[in-house]
Design an enzyme around this catalytic site. Structure first.
Site, PDB file in Angstrom:
ATOM      1  N   HIS A  63     -11.865 -14.591  -9.002  1.00 22.91           N
ATOM      2  CA  HIS A  63     -13.242 -14.486  -8.528  1.00 22.91           C
ATOM      3  C   HIS A  63     -14.164 -14.269  -9.725  1.00 22.91           C
ATOM      4  CE1 HIS A  63     -11.880 -10.317  -8.690  1.00 22.91           C
ATOM      5  NE2 HIS A  63     -13.138  -9.887  -8.570  1.00 22.91           N
ATOM      6  N   HIS A  65     -16.377 -11.915 -10.620  1.00 17.72           N
ATOM      7  CA  HIS A  65     -16.771 -10.633 -11.194  1.00 17.72           C
ATOM      8  C   HIS A  65     -16.324 -10.537 -12.650  1.00 17.72           C
ATOM      9  CE1 HIS A  65     -17.374  -8.504  -7.062  1.00 17.72           C
ATOM     10  NE2 HIS A  65     -18.476  -9.106  -7.488  1.00 17.72           N
ATOM     11  N   ASP A  67     -15.151  -8.390 -14.776  1.00 14.08           N
ATOM     12  CA  ASP A  67     -13.899  -7.822 -15.276  1.00 14.08           C
ATOM     13  C   ASP A  67     -12.717  -8.761 -15.055  1.00 14.08           C
ATOM     14  OD1 ASP A  67     -14.302  -7.235 -12.523  1.00 14.08           O
ATOM     15  OD2 ASP A  67     -12.781  -5.664 -12.565  1.00 14.08           O
ATOM     16  N   HIS A  68     -12.971  -9.893 -14.408  1.00 18.22           N
ATOM     17  CA  HIS A  68     -11.928 -10.899 -14.195  1.00 18.22           C
ATOM     18  C   HIS A  68     -12.196 -12.211 -14.926  1.00 18.22           C
ATOM     19  CE1 HIS A  68      -9.759  -8.754 -10.890  1.00 18.22           C
ATOM     20  NE2 HIS A  68     -10.907  -8.101 -10.893  1.00 18.22           N
ATOM     21  N   HIS A 142     -13.623 -10.050  -0.192  1.00 20.23           N
ATOM     22  CA  HIS A 142     -14.237  -9.215  -1.228  1.00 20.23           C
ATOM     23  C   HIS A 142     -15.743  -9.458  -1.198  1.00 20.23           C
ATOM     24  CE1 HIS A 142     -14.183  -6.637  -4.671  1.00 20.23           C
ATOM     25  NE2 HIS A 142     -14.581  -7.559  -5.526  1.00 20.23           N
ATOM     26  N   ASP A 212      -9.311  -9.313  -6.191  1.00 21.56           N
ATOM     27  CA  ASP A 212      -9.850  -8.153  -5.481  1.00 21.56           C
ATOM     28  C   ASP A 212      -9.916  -8.457  -3.984  1.00 21.56           C
ATOM     29  OD1 ASP A 212     -10.053  -7.095  -7.958  1.00 21.56           O
ATOM     30  OD2 ASP A 212     -12.232  -6.901  -7.984  1.00 21.56           O
ATOM     31  N   HIS A 271      -4.961  -2.953 -11.473  1.00 21.62           N
ATOM     32  CA  HIS A 271      -6.413  -2.870 -11.266  1.00 21.62           C
ATOM     33  C   HIS A 271      -6.817  -1.455 -10.865  1.00 21.62           C
ATOM     34  CE1 HIS A 271     -10.376  -3.956  -9.435  1.00 21.62           C
ATOM     35  NE2 HIS A 271     -10.348  -4.938 -10.334  1.00 21.62           N
TER      36      HIS A 271
END
Length: 317
Positions: A63, A65, A67-68, A142, A212, A271
Site C-alpha cells: 500500500h 503509506h 513506511d512501506h 486499511h 496493513d 510491523h
C-alpha cells in the site's frame, strides 16, 4: 525452499533497532529474490543483508503509506547506478506508478533498465515471477487500498529407488546418475528404464505476506493451504482498545486468534509500534499471541532470516 529476510519490522517510523517495512523473499537455491515493501532506508538494509539489486526480480508494494514505500525511488535509482540492465517488475497500487512518473519528471531520474508496472488491483490470477515462484494478491482492509501477497513455490525432486538398485547389484556411479537424470541405461544385458527406478517427489510451500490490515479474516481462503502467515501486529489488544479503530491495524491477539482458527502451522508477527521495541514490549506481544495461538510463533527481527528446511519446518537461520 523458501527463505524470508526481514529488512524492516517497525511500523510508522524507524527506531534505533528496527527499520520500517521491507521483506526479501527468495527460493533457497537461487540468487533471485522478491522485495515486499520498501520503506525508507530499505536499500541500506539490502546491503547489510548482502542481497544484490542485480538479482531482484520484482518489487511488491502492499500500500502507499510511506513506511512501506518511501524507500522505493532511491532503491530504483541505485539499481541503475549499479549497472542494472534487466527489466524489473513492480506490482503495486496504481498510485505508486503515478508517483514514480512524477518523480522521474521532477528529479531528472533516468533508469538504464525498463520497468513493468502491474496495478495490483487488476491482478485477477496468479502470475509466474520466475521458474520457481508464483505470486497472487488478496485485498485487505486499511485506511488506503492495501493487499497481501501469496507466494508459492513448487519444487520437484527426483529420488532414486536405492533399494531396487542395490537388489540388482547395480554399482553406484554413472549408471545411477544417468537413471536419475531420466536416461535409460543398459546393464548386464538388460535395459533399465529410468521411470522404473526414479520417483518424482513434489514439494510445495505457500506463504501469505500481509500489508496493513485490521481484518485478518479476509485472508481465510488464502490461508487454508498456507504454510506460514506473515502479518502486522502493531499493538497489543489493550493498546488497540485505547487508540481506537481509526489506525486500522491489528493486535497480536487478533492475528493469533485468526491463525489458530484456520490452523496455520506457522505465524510470523511484524510491523511493531515503537512502544514495543524493547525486550519488555516484545514479550508483551509474544505472550499475548501465545495465549491464543498454539502453532509455531516468531516475532520478526531486522536482518533475521527464516527458512523452510528439508523437513518442511520453518526455522530461524
Amino acid at each position: 525452499m523458501l527463505q524470508f529476510t526481514f529488512l524492516g519490522t517497525s511500523s510508522g517510523a524507524p527506531s534505533l533497532t528496527r527499520n520500517v517495512s521491507g521483506l526479501a523473499v527468495r527460493h533457497s537455491k537461487s540468487k533471485d529474490w522478491i522485495l515486499i515493501d520498501a520503506g525508507e532506508g530499505t536499500q541500506h538494509q539490502i546491503q547489510r543483508a548482502k542481497l544484490s539489486l542485480q538479482h531482484l526480480q520484482a518489487i511488491c508494494i502492499t500500500h502507499v503509506h510511506g513506511d512501506h514505500c518511501y524507500g522505493l525511488m532511491g532503491l530504483l535509482a541505485s539499481a541503475g547506478m549499479n549497472g542494472r540492465k534487466e527489466q524489473l517488475t513492480i506490482i503495486a497500487p496504481k498510485n505508486i506508478q503515478l508517483w514514480f512518473e512524477a518523480t522521474q519528471q521532477l528529479t531528472d531520474l533516468h533508469l538504464p533498465y525498463p520497468l513493468e508496472f502491474i496495478d495490483v488491483n487488476t491482478l485477477q490470477q496468479a502470475i509466474q515471477i520466475n521458474e520457481s515462484i508464483q505470486l497472487s494478491a488478496i485485498a485487505l482492509h486499511h485506511r488506503v487500498e492495501s493487499y497481501a501477497f501469496a507466494i508459492e513455490v513448487i519444487q520437484q525432486q527426483k529420488k532414486l529407488n536405492v533399494d531396487a538398485l542395490n537388489a540388482l547389484s547395480i554399482p553406484k556411479g554413472k549408471l545411477w546418475g544417468d537413471l536419475q537424470q531420466g536416461k535409460d541405461v543398459e546393464y548386464d544385458g538388460k535395459l533399465l528404464m529410468s521411470n522404473q527406478y526414479v520417483e518424482i517427489q513434489q514439494h510445495r510451500v505457500k506463504a501469505i505476506i500481509g500489508g496493513d490490515n485490521d481484518q485478518p479474516e479476509l485472508l481465510s481462503s488464502a490461508c487454508q493451504d498456507a504454510d506460514v502467515l506473515i502479518h502486522e501486529s502493531t499493538y497489543t489488544q489493550a493498546t488497540l482498545d485505547k487508540v481506537g479503530t481509526a489506525p486500522m491495524h491489528s493486535s497480536a491477539k487478533m492475528v493469533a486468534e485468526f491463525a489458530e482458527q484456520v490452523q496455520l502451522p506457522n505465524l510470523v508477527l511484524t510491523h511493531f509500534s515503537a512502544r514495543y521495541h524493547d525486550h519488555e514490549g516484545l514479550n508483551m506481544l509474544k505472550n499475548e499471541a501465545q495465549q491464543f495461538y498454539s502453532g509455531q510463533l516468531f516475532l520478526a527481527e531486522d536482518l533475521a532470516s527464516y527458512e523452510f528446511n528439508a523437513d518442511h519446518v520453518l526455522v530461524k537461520i
